[in-house]
Design a protein around this motif. Structure first.
Motif, PDB file in Angstrom:
ATOM      1  N   PHE A 153       0.838  -1.187   0.000  1.00 15.86           N
ATOM      2  CA  PHE A 153       0.000   0.000   0.000  1.00 15.86           C
ATOM      3  C   PHE A 153       0.882   1.251   0.000  1.00 15.86           C
ATOM      4  O   PHE A 153       1.897   1.301   0.692  1.00 15.86           O
ATOM      5  CB  PHE A 153      -0.890   0.046   1.248  1.00 15.86           C
ATOM      6  N   VAL A 154       0.455   2.268  -0.734  1.00 15.99           N
ATOM      7  CA  VAL A 154       1.066   3.592  -0.615  1.00 15.99           C
ATOM      8  C   VAL A 154       0.422   4.317   0.568  1.00 15.99           C
ATOM      9  O   VAL A 154       1.097   4.968   1.359  1.00 15.99           O
ATOM     10  CB  VAL A 154       0.893   4.407  -1.909  1.00 15.99           C
ATOM     11  N   TRP A 155      -0.882   4.187   0.683  1.00 15.95           N
ATOM     12  CA  TRP A 155      -1.622   4.696   1.838  1.00 15.95           C
ATOM     13  C   TRP A 155      -2.913   3.907   1.990  1.00 15.95           C
ATOM     14  O   TRP A 155      -3.338   3.203   1.067  1.00 15.95           O
ATOM     15  CB  TRP A 155      -1.895   6.207   1.735  1.00 15.95           C
ATOM     16  N   PHE A 156      -3.532   4.020   3.157  1.00 18.37           N
ATOM     17  CA  PHE A 156      -4.794   3.333   3.426  1.00 18.37           C
ATOM     18  C   PHE A 156      -5.527   4.115   4.513  1.00 18.37           C
ATOM     19  O   PHE A 156      -4.934   4.926   5.235  1.00 18.37           O
ATOM     20  CB  PHE A 156      -4.571   1.885   3.882  1.00 18.37           C
ATOM     21  N   GLY A 157      -6.840   3.892   4.626  1.00 18.88           N
ATOM     22  CA  GLY A 157      -7.613   4.611   5.634  1.00 18.88           C
ATOM     23  C   GLY A 157      -9.106   4.417   5.463  1.00 18.88           C
ATOM     24  O   GLY A 157      -9.567   3.445   4.843  1.00 18.88           O
ATOM     25  N   LEU A 158      -9.871   5.358   5.990  1.00 24.28           N
ATOM     26  CA  LEU A 158     -11.325   5.354   5.918  1.00 24.28           C
ATOM     27  C   LEU A 158     -11.791   6.674   5.312  1.00 24.28           C
ATOM     28  O   LEU A 158     -11.115   7.692   5.429  1.00 24.28           O
ATOM     29  CB  LEU A 158     -11.946   5.191   7.314  1.00 24.28           C
ATOM     30  N   HIS A 159     -12.967   6.643   4.680  1.00 27.45           N
ATOM     31  CA  HIS A 159     -13.510   7.882   4.136  1.00 27.45           C
ATOM     32  C   HIS A 159     -15.024   7.828   4.128  1.00 27.45           C
ATOM     33  O   HIS A 159     -15.640   6.756   4.065  1.00 27.45           O
ATOM     34  CB  HIS A 159     -12.967   8.153   2.723  1.00 27.45           C
ATOM     35  N   SER A 160     -15.629   9.009   4.238  1.00 26.23           N
ATOM     36  CA  SER A 160     -17.064   9.174   4.117  1.00 26.23           C
ATOM     37  C   SER A 160     -17.326  10.095   2.932  1.00 26.23           C
ATOM     38  O   SER A 160     -16.417  10.352   2.131  1.00 26.23           O
ATOM     39  CB  SER A 160     -17.659   9.755   5.412  1.00 26.23           C
ATOM     40  N   ARG A 161     -18.528  10.588   2.828  1.00 20.09           N
ATOM     41  CA  ARG A 161     -18.833  11.427   1.675  1.00 20.09           C
ATOM     42  C   ARG A 161     -18.013  12.722   1.682  1.00 20.09           C
ATOM     43  O   ARG A 161     -17.578  13.207   0.644  1.00 20.09           O
ATOM     44  CB  ARG A 161     -20.326  11.766   1.653  1.00 20.09           C
ATOM     45  N   TYR A 162     -17.772  13.273   2.876  1.00 25.70           N
ATOM     46  CA  TYR A 162     -17.107  14.567   2.962  1.00 25.70           C
ATOM     47  C   TYR A 162     -15.725  14.521   3.603  1.00 25.70           C
ATOM     48  O   TYR A 162     -14.935  15.445   3.425  1.00 25.70           O
ATOM     49  CB  TYR A 162     -17.975  15.544   3.768  1.00 25.70           C
ATOM     50  N   LEU A 163     -15.413  13.466   4.373  1.00 29.78           N
ATOM     51  CA  LEU A 163     -14.178  13.436   5.152  1.00 29.78           C
ATOM     52  C   LEU A 163     -13.328  12.216   4.817  1.00 29.78           C
ATOM     53  O   LEU A 163     -13.841  11.210   4.324  1.00 29.78           O
ATOM     54  CB  LEU A 163     -14.501  13.434   6.654  1.00 29.78           C
ATOM     55  N   ALA A 164     -12.041  12.336   5.105  1.00 28.25           N
ATOM     56  CA  ALA A 164     -11.114  11.225   4.902  1.00 28.25           C
ATOM     57  C   ALA A 164     -10.147  11.150   6.075  1.00 28.25           C
ATOM     58  O   ALA A 164      -9.760  12.171   6.647  1.00 28.25           O
ATOM     59  CB  ALA A 164     -10.345  11.403   3.593  1.00 28.25           C
TER      60      ALA A 164
END
Length: 362
Positions: free
Chosen positions: A214-225
């Motif tokens: 992975f270069v990066w990973f995470g969580l996201h919603s419609r407006y936020l990351a």
């Protein structure tokens, strides 16, 4: 006024109080009222970065709130919390916690105002775990985990050390959207691997078994990351090192599991030799999904905005979004901005549509 005060001083059972005694009681009552507020303030420790505000509980050292300011390009006020809470208001999210035995944290004061440093212990003080958070720029912090064996003997851990992201991202089920609810209200895993951005549960789970890091990973919603990017000298993280789970911390919550994804990042620590120290460092982005916030000299996460579509379409959407924002800055109304953008697009396409109509007539 004097007569009224004297009558007021005559309390129950006919006991007459002096004015001095009366004011002492008033001061004590005010102190009791203010005491809970001050005690709550003393239980919190706050770290302020550019666009990010993190509150820690001074006893447990847990993150109890993580607020993100609105997009600097926006003209609105306020902030958004990426901490999900259950029906009782208790925090469900465990962002940046270390899943390793039972840690007892104590505060270590830092001499620098742009960082916060915490130290915890486990295995009767044989294992030391340190967490350091430093400012890195708008919506970004550096997060460092250091695990040290302070004995001369080799330590075998009962389970591998894991860094937790989630559950959830402060998003809750939307109301009134009907079948479109999953479009307007969601929390999904996201990652960048081998030049490709994945942003849904199915796509993330399909990465299982792939050897690329992975270069990066995470969580996201419609407006936020909320994104983690490994930096420094450490092993690469592949899909087998980042486990995706759902709802593990809130089975009794009113929040559906699909709003509670959790990423558990295997830090590769399950055994430490005598006096061995292992460090892991990440660039953490927590902010709005806007091009200005996602793209900087430290990182470029902007491909998360239009993931899953053709590249040329992403470029076209980015251009239209840029024009829409410029119109908004002039008229300060999103509804009018969209109408004006539609008119502009119509004017640009008019010569082409006329040529098509004339060719059809011929």
């Amino acid at each position: 006024m004097t007569v009224l005060l004297n009558k007021f001083f005559n309390l129950y059972h006919g006991v007459e109080m002096t004015k001095a005694s009366f004011f002492c009681i008033v001061l004590c009552a005010v102190g009791l009222i203010l005491l809970p507020a001050s005690s709550v303030a003393e239980q919190l420790e706050r770290f302020d970065a550019d666009g990010v505000q993190i509150d820690f509980d001074q006893k447990s050292r847990k993150i109890i709130d993580w607020k993100i300011s609105v997009d600097p390009e926006s003209k609105g006020d306020g902030s958004y919390s990426i901490i999900t809470r259950d029906a009782a208001g208790e925090s469900v999210s465990r962002h940046l916690s270390i899943d390793i035995l039972d840690l007892t944290y104590c505060l270590q004061e830092s001499k620098q105002s742009d960082e916060i440093f915490q130290e915890g212990s486990a295995l009767d003080g044989k294992l030391i775990v340190r967490r350091k958070i430093e400012k890195a720029g708008p919506y970004k912090i550096y997060f460092t985990v250091e695990i040290e064996n302070v004995t001369n003997a080799t330590l075998e851990l009962e389970k591998r050390a894991r860094l937790i992201l989630g559950p959830g991202l402060g998003e809750y089920p939307g109301k009134g959207f009907g079948v479109a609810e999953t479009i307007y209200s969601y929390v999904e895993p996201a990652a960048f691997i081998d030049g490709e951005v994945v942003g849904t549960r199915n796509d993330f789970e399909s990465l299982a078994g792939r050897p690329e890091p992975f270069v990066w990973f995470g969580l996201h919603s419609r407006y936020l990351a909320f994104i983690l990017k490994p930096i420094g000298n450490q092993p690469a993280y592949t899909p087998k090192d980042v486990e995706l789970g759902y709802g593990e911390a809130a089975r009794d919550s009113w929040i559906p599991d699909r709003y509670l994804p959790t990423l558990a990042i295997d830090l590769g620590v399950d055994r430490l030799s005598g006096r061995e120290k292992i460090s892991r460092e990440f660039l953490v982005f927590s902010g709005p999904k806007s091009t200005a916030a996602l793209k900087s000299n430290l990182n470029d996460f902007s491909n998360l905005i239009f993931f899953g579509i053709w590249r040329w379409m992403g470029v076209l959407c980015s251009g239209l979004l840029w024009v829409l924002k410029k119109i908004y800055w002039v008229v300060n109304n999103w509804g009018i901005s969209i109408i004006l953008l539609a008119i502009i697009v119509r004017l640009i396409m008019y010569p082409f549509s006329q040529r098509v109509l004339s060719s059809q007539k011929d």
